[in-house]
Motif scaffolding. Structure first.
Motif, mmCIF file in Angstrom:
data_model
loop_
_atom_site.group_PDB
_atom_site.id
_atom_site.type_symbol
_atom_site.label_atom_id
_atom_site.label_comp_id
_atom_site.label_asym_id
_atom_site.label_seq_id
_atom_site.Cartn_x
_atom_site.Cartn_y
_atom_site.Cartn_z
ATOM 1 N N ALA A 160 0.846 -1.187 0.000
ATOM 2 C CA ALA A 160 0.000 0.000 0.000
ATOM 3 C C ALA A 160 0.886 1.243 0.000
ATOM 4 N N LEU A 161 0.319 2.368 -0.425
ATOM 5 C CA LEU A 161 1.097 3.597 -0.574
ATOM 6 C C LEU A 161 0.516 4.713 0.291
ATOM 7 N N ALA A 162 1.397 5.400 1.011
ATOM 8 C CA ALA A 162 0.966 6.560 1.785
ATOM 9 C C ALA A 162 0.689 7.752 0.879
ATOM 10 N N THR A 163 1.460 7.895 -0.196
ATOM 11 C CA THR A 163 1.218 8.917 -1.212
ATOM 12 C C THR A 163 1.240 8.220 -2.562
ATOM 13 N N THR A 164 0.614 8.829 -3.563
ATOM 14 C CA THR A 164 0.510 8.146 -4.851
ATOM 15 C C THR A 164 1.265 8.902 -5.936
ATOM 16 N N HIS A 165 0.557 9.623 -6.783
ATOM 17 C CA HIS A 165 1.192 10.232 -7.949
ATOM 18 C C HIS A 165 1.628 11.664 -7.642
ATOM 19 N N LEU A 166 2.727 11.756 -6.905
ATOM 20 C CA LEU A 166 3.297 13.050 -6.532
ATOM 21 C C LEU A 166 4.730 13.154 -7.029
ATOM 22 N N PRO A 167 5.161 14.357 -7.430
ATOM 23 C CA PRO A 167 6.594 14.539 -7.679
ATOM 24 C C PRO A 167 7.386 14.216 -6.412
ATOM 25 N N LEU A 168 8.555 13.647 -6.580
ATOM 26 C CA LEU A 168 9.335 13.210 -5.426
ATOM 27 C C LEU A 168 9.627 14.354 -4.462
ATOM 28 N N ARG A 169 9.859 15.542 -4.990
ATOM 29 C CA ARG A 169 10.183 16.659 -4.105
ATOM 30 C C ARG A 169 9.017 17.063 -3.204
ATOM 31 N N ASP A 170 7.803 16.622 -3.521
ATOM 32 C CA ASP A 170 6.631 16.983 -2.711
ATOM 33 C C ASP A 170 6.275 15.922 -1.673
ATOM 34 N N VAL A 171 6.913 14.760 -1.736
ATOM 35 C CA VAL A 171 6.481 13.645 -0.896
ATOM 36 C C VAL A 171 6.669 13.935 0.593
ATOM 37 N N ALA A 172 7.838 14.422 0.982
ATOM 38 C CA ALA A 172 8.105 14.625 2.411
ATOM 39 C C ALA A 172 7.108 15.593 3.034
ATOM 40 N N ASP A 173 6.766 16.652 2.315
ATOM 41 C CA ASP A 173 5.801 17.612 2.856
ATOM 42 C C ASP A 173 4.405 17.015 2.949
ATOM 43 N N ALA A 174 4.099 16.072 2.059
ATOM 44 C CA ALA A 174 2.764 15.483 2.040
ATOM 45 C C ALA A 174 2.542 14.509 3.192
ATOM 46 N N ILE A 175 3.620 13.906 3.691
ATOM 47 C CA ILE A 175 3.472 12.896 4.744
ATOM 48 C C ILE A 175 3.431 13.593 6.102
ATOM 49 N N THR A 176 2.221 13.875 6.524
ATOM 50 C CA THR A 176 1.977 14.510 7.820
ATOM 51 C C THR A 176 1.407 13.473 8.784
ATOM 52 N N ARG A 177 1.383 13.815 10.056
ATOM 53 C CA ARG A 177 0.801 12.886 11.034
ATOM 54 C C ARG A 177 -0.669 12.583 10.728
ATOM 55 N N PRO A 178 -1.512 13.595 10.441
ATOM 56 C CA PRO A 178 -2.911 13.269 10.130
ATOM 57 C C PRO A 178 -3.052 12.379 8.904
ATOM 58 N N LEU A 179 -2.285 12.666 7.839
ATOM 59 C CA LEU A 179 -2.391 11.849 6.627
ATOM 60 C C LEU A 179 -1.981 10.414 6.913
ATOM 61 N N LEU A 180 -0.832 10.228 7.546
ATOM 62 C CA LEU A 180 -0.333 8.878 7.789
ATOM 63 C C LEU A 180 -1.272 8.103 8.717
ATOM 64 N N THR A 181 -1.821 8.791 9.694
ATOM 65 C CA THR A 181 -2.773 8.143 10.604
ATOM 66 C C THR A 181 -3.987 7.628 9.831
ATOM 67 N N GLN A 182 -4.541 8.460 8.970
ATOM 68 C CA GLN A 182 -5.740 8.062 8.241
ATOM 69 C C GLN A 182 -5.439 6.967 7.229
ATOM 70 N N VAL A 183 -4.292 7.042 6.552
ATOM 71 C CA VAL A 183 -3.913 6.007 5.591
ATOM 72 C C VAL A 183 -3.817 4.650 6.283
ATOM 73 N N ILE A 184 -3.160 4.618 7.441
ATOM 74 C CA ILE A 184 -2.983 3.346 8.149
ATOM 75 C C ILE A 184 -4.325 2.820 8.635
ATOM 76 N N LYS A 185 -5.183 3.697 9.150
ATOM 77 C CA LYS A 185 -6.501 3.247 9.612
ATOM 78 C C LYS A 185 -7.321 2.676 8.453
ATOM 79 N N THR A 186 -7.245 3.322 7.294
ATOM 80 C CA THR A 186 -7.963 2.828 6.118
ATOM 81 C C THR A 186 -7.424 1.476 5.685
#
Length: 328
Positions: A160-186
């Motif tokens: 499974a992927l925490a982020t999908t079709h993003l430029p690599l330079r944007d990935v670190a900013d996209a991975i926040t605590r709320p996002l990662l929490t919701q991805v794992i719960k899903t």
């Protein structure tokens, strides 16, 4: 009990999607009623190019009898421009999206039990002036799903992927605590409810090389990933990590894992596709509908050649049917 009705979208009409749907229709199925959502004309022309006999039947809601081998129910949607195998045409971009809208909306209404999607060409849709980053994002918006998760699967491995079709330079900013929490719960919810895994065990990749090496190779794993995993473990989730991605994907580590969560597209998917390309599938988690897909692209050079491989579409259909049975 009526058979489940499964919608199949062939995807990009100039690619191998129509070929695969035609080949699939050569086999009689007694476990589902398959409906192609697409152009009757394209399917008929492609069958002729492949030298395949096929009888295209008009689909209408309420049909219960499965098609015989060599027959296929079709919900006809016309292309805007003639289709030439192997040649993209931006004029047909909205046709591709129209097939997805029809199939998705009918899954939401309960007319179809699941959606299996063929490959689309993101570039030509964007060339037509439509912002489109992929099936996952399009269907998430269409189904009003707050958080969806892309997961690819093959024999013995789910990623499974925490982020999908993003430029690599944007990935670190996209991975926040709320996002990662919701991805794992899903992910955990759907592993339980769509795959029947009572207590999933998930390995989580670190974002940075060596999972950040205690903060010396980036702070994201220390400040985002570890705290999220600690919180969710306290809620009873069986999460292992963050683990260095370069050593996670080895047989001994994977042996007792139900899935791997990678932080970005090219961290986990090259490994999965190396293991199972041609027989792997794409599954969208977190939606109120069941959607699976092939793991490959449009393969324009193979369209109408008879050399396209059916394995991934067969696996996607089998997985969709399995989830339908588990959720019924």
């Amino acid at each position: 009990m009526p058979l489940p009705v499964i919608a199949i979208t062939p995807g990009e009409p100039a690619g191998i999607g129509p070929d695969l749907v035609i080949e699939l229709a050569q086999q009689r199925r007694d476990d589902a009623l398959l409906v192609a959502i697409g152009s009757r004309q394209v399917l008929q022309q492609r069958a002729a190019a492949l030298g395949r006999q096929i009888e295209l039947l008009d689909y209408r809601p309420g049909i219960e009898a499965p098609a015989a081998a060599g027959q296929l129910y079709v919900c006809d949607i016309a292309t805007a421009a003639p289709v030439i195998a192997g040649q993209l045409d931006p004029a047909n971009a909205d046709y591709v999206l129209a097939t997805l809208r029809r199939a998705c909306d009918s899954c939401l209404s309960g007319e179809f039990a699941a959606l299996v999607t063929g490959p689309v060409h993101k570039g030509v849709i964007n060339e037509a002036g439509v912002s489109f980053s992929g099936h996952t994002e399009f269907l998430a918006e269409r189904t009003h799903s707050e958080q969806v998760v892309m997961m690819l699967a093959t024999d013995g491995l789910r990623v499974a992927l925490a982020t999908t079709h993003l430029p690599l330079r944007d990935v670190a900013d996209a991975i926040t605590r709320p996002l990662l929490t919701q991805v794992i719960k899903t992910l955990m919810h759907d592993l339980q409810h769509k795959f029947g895994i009572a207590a999933p065990r998930v390995l989580v990749c670190g974002l940075n090389p060596h999972a950040g090496e205690d903060g010396h190779l980036g702070r994201e794993d220390e400040e985002v990933v570890k705290p999220v995993l600690a919180t969710l473990r306290a809620q009873g989730m069986n999460l292992v990590g963050p683990l260095p991605a370069d050593t996670l994907f080895v047989p001994g580590t994977l042996a007792e894992a139900d899935a791997v969560l990678a932080m970005y597209h090219d961290q986990g998917l090259p490994v999965l596709k190396h293991k199972g390309f041609g027989n792997a599938i794409n599954i969208t988690l977190g939606m109120p509908i069941i959607r699976t897909s092939v793991d490959h692209g449009t393969a324009l050079e193979l369209a109408a050649s008879g050399r396209a491989k059916l394995g991934s579409l067969q696996a996607a259909l089998a997985s969709a049917l399995d989830m339908v049975k588990r959720s019924s």
